[in-house]
Design a protein around this motif. Structure first.
Motif, PDB file in Angstrom:
ATOM      1  N   GLN A 186     -44.064  33.274  21.104  1.00 28.00           N
ATOM      2  CA  GLN A 186     -43.067  34.328  20.988  1.00 28.00           C
ATOM      3  C   GLN A 186     -42.662  34.541  19.533  1.00 28.00           C
ATOM      4  N   LEU A 187     -42.537  33.450  18.771  1.00 33.08           N
ATOM      5  CA  LEU A 187     -42.180  33.579  17.362  1.00 33.08           C
ATOM      6  C   LEU A 187     -43.258  34.332  16.586  1.00 33.08           C
ATOM      7  N   GLN A 188     -44.524  34.085  16.917  1.00 35.10           N
ATOM      8  CA  GLN A 188     -45.601  34.815  16.243  1.00 35.10           C
ATOM      9  C   GLN A 188     -45.566  36.298  16.601  1.00 35.10           C
ATOM     10  N   ARG A 189     -45.262  36.600  17.858  1.00 35.83           N
ATOM     11  CA  ARG A 189     -45.129  38.008  18.240  1.00 35.83           C
ATOM     12  C   ARG A 189     -43.943  38.645  17.507  1.00 35.83           C
ATOM     13  N   GLY A 190     -42.845  37.900  17.391  1.00 38.23           N
ATOM     14  CA  GLY A 190     -41.685  38.422  16.674  1.00 38.23           C
ATOM     15  C   GLY A 190     -41.985  38.656  15.203  1.00 38.23           C
ATOM     16  N   PHE A 191     -42.758  37.740  14.608  1.00 40.98           N
ATOM     17  CA  PHE A 191     -43.153  37.938  13.218  1.00 40.98           C
ATOM     18  C   PHE A 191     -44.019  39.174  13.072  1.00 40.98           C
ATOM     19  N   GLN A 192     -44.901  39.420  14.041  1.00 42.97           N
ATOM     20  CA  GLN A 192     -45.731  40.624  13.999  1.00 42.97           C
ATOM     21  C   GLN A 192     -44.860  41.880  14.042  1.00 42.97           C
ATOM     22  N   ILE A 193     -43.810  41.859  14.864  1.00 41.82           N
ATOM     23  CA  ILE A 193     -42.875  42.988  14.919  1.00 41.82           C
ATOM     24  C   ILE A 193     -42.218  43.179  13.560  1.00 41.82           C
ATOM     25  N   TYR A 194     -41.749  42.072  12.975  1.00 39.50           N
ATOM     26  CA  TYR A 194     -41.108  42.186  11.659  1.00 39.50           C
ATOM     27  C   TYR A 194     -42.086  42.745  10.626  1.00 39.50           C
ATOM     28  N   LYS A 195     -43.299  42.209  10.613  1.00 41.58           N
ATOM     29  CA  LYS A 195     -44.278  42.615   9.609  1.00 41.58           C
ATOM     30  C   LYS A 195     -44.640  44.082   9.727  1.00 41.58           C
ATOM     31  N   GLU A 196     -44.890  44.554  10.955  1.00 42.68           N
ATOM     32  CA  GLU A 196     -45.397  45.915  11.146  1.00 42.68           C
ATOM     33  C   GLU A 196     -44.287  46.966  11.242  1.00 42.68           C
ATOM     34  N   VAL A 197     -43.066  46.550  11.574  1.00 44.98           N
ATOM     35  CA  VAL A 197     -41.993  47.530  11.781  1.00 44.98           C
ATOM     36  C   VAL A 197     -40.811  47.292  10.831  1.00 44.98           C
ATOM     37  N   CYS A 198     -40.213  46.112  10.947  1.00 46.64           N
ATOM     38  CA  CYS A 198     -38.937  45.861  10.253  1.00 46.64           C
ATOM     39  C   CYS A 198     -39.079  45.731   8.738  1.00 46.64           C
TER      40      CYS A 198
END
Length: 271
Positions: A64-76
């Motif tokens: 889940q943390l890796q998915r959250g990091f992907q969200i941060y990287k690509e969006v946030c």
């Protein structure tokens, strides 16, 4: 004389404090605080969302943390910085050192350089030892750094999740309360935000990203994942803290039991 005067002074100040408290309480009862639009429509963070790290035995879900990091990287990361986190910390999420080197090198914002001899500035690729570089936002406003956002907001993870999933249309009854009945320009209604209207448009939606692990990218899933990731950035040692807490608690229980047995032995009645 002094012995009499001292207590009298104390009684005077105590009476003054009690009088002030009583007057304030009476005024609040007679004149209750008016219900403002913010208080009427503002919602507390949702409580029904559950995270793997909740509770005394909770642990981070690295996937889940890796998915959250992907969200941060690509969006946030287009608007928000993460200045308190170094690239090398990503190994705690399960990334290998080689992967971290690649992530740092390919990061969109490069590290700044400064030559003290010439005064020239420049850029270079990030290394694992670098912190995530600050984001220079070109729009109006100043998006907050997200490193400690879940510690800076009440019920942090639930607040982040609620905010990201809380965008909706302005209630008609609220629109009537605005001057001239007009919705503020450039703002988006979110009942979980402090003043109801936020400058950031809804950043997430169903299918916003394509997860590398095949998880279906719904709005709910994306919001949970990035909230979990931002909890890790704010409290990367949470798991160790909980483990230490249980060890300390066990030690205190054992020490209390030994102290009690010692007391029974030393102060036992002699017959």
């Amino acid at each position: 004389m002094v012995r009499i005067f001292g207590p009298l002074v104390g009684l005077f100040f105590a009476a003054a404090l009690l009088w002030s408290f009583a007057v304030g309480a009476i005024n609040m009862i007679r004149e209750p605080e008016p219900m403002t639009a913010v208080k009427e429509y503002h919602l507390a963070p949702k409580e029904d969302v559950k995270f793997a790290f909740n509770g005394a035995f909770g642990r981070f879900d690295k996937q889940q943390l890796q998915r959250g990091f992907q969200i941060y990287k690509e969006v946030c990361s287009n608007c928000h910085s993460l200045k308190q986190v170094a690239f090398r910390n990503l190994t705690d999420l399960g990334y290998s050192e080689a992967q971290v080197k690649t992530i740092a090198k390919e990061w969109a914002t490069k590290a700044k350089t400064f030559d003290p001899k010439t005064g020239d500035t420049g850029e270079r690729p990030n290394t694992p030892a670098d912190h995530f570089p600050p984001v220079y936002y070109a729009g109006s406003g100043s998006p907050p750094d997200l490193s400690l956002i879940t510690k800076a907001r009440h019920e942090g993870p639930n607040y982040v999740y609620s905010l990201l999933t809380g965008y909706t249309d302005q209630p008609a009854s609220l629109i009537k309360k605005y001057p001239d009945g007009k919705v503020p320009d450039g703002l988006y209604y979110n009942p979980y935000f402090a003043n109801l209207n936020i400058a950031m448009p809804a950043p997430l939606a169903d299918g916003q990203v394509t997860y590398s692990d095949g998880t279906k990218a719904t709005l709910d899933q994306e919001a949970q994942d990035v909230a979990a990731f931002l909890t890790w950035t704010a409290e990367p040692k949470m798991e160790k803290r909980k483990q230490t807490g249980w060890a300390v608690l066990g030690f205190l229980i054992a020490a209390t039991a030994l102290a009690y047995l010692s007391k029974r032995t030393i102060w036992a009645d002699k017959h």
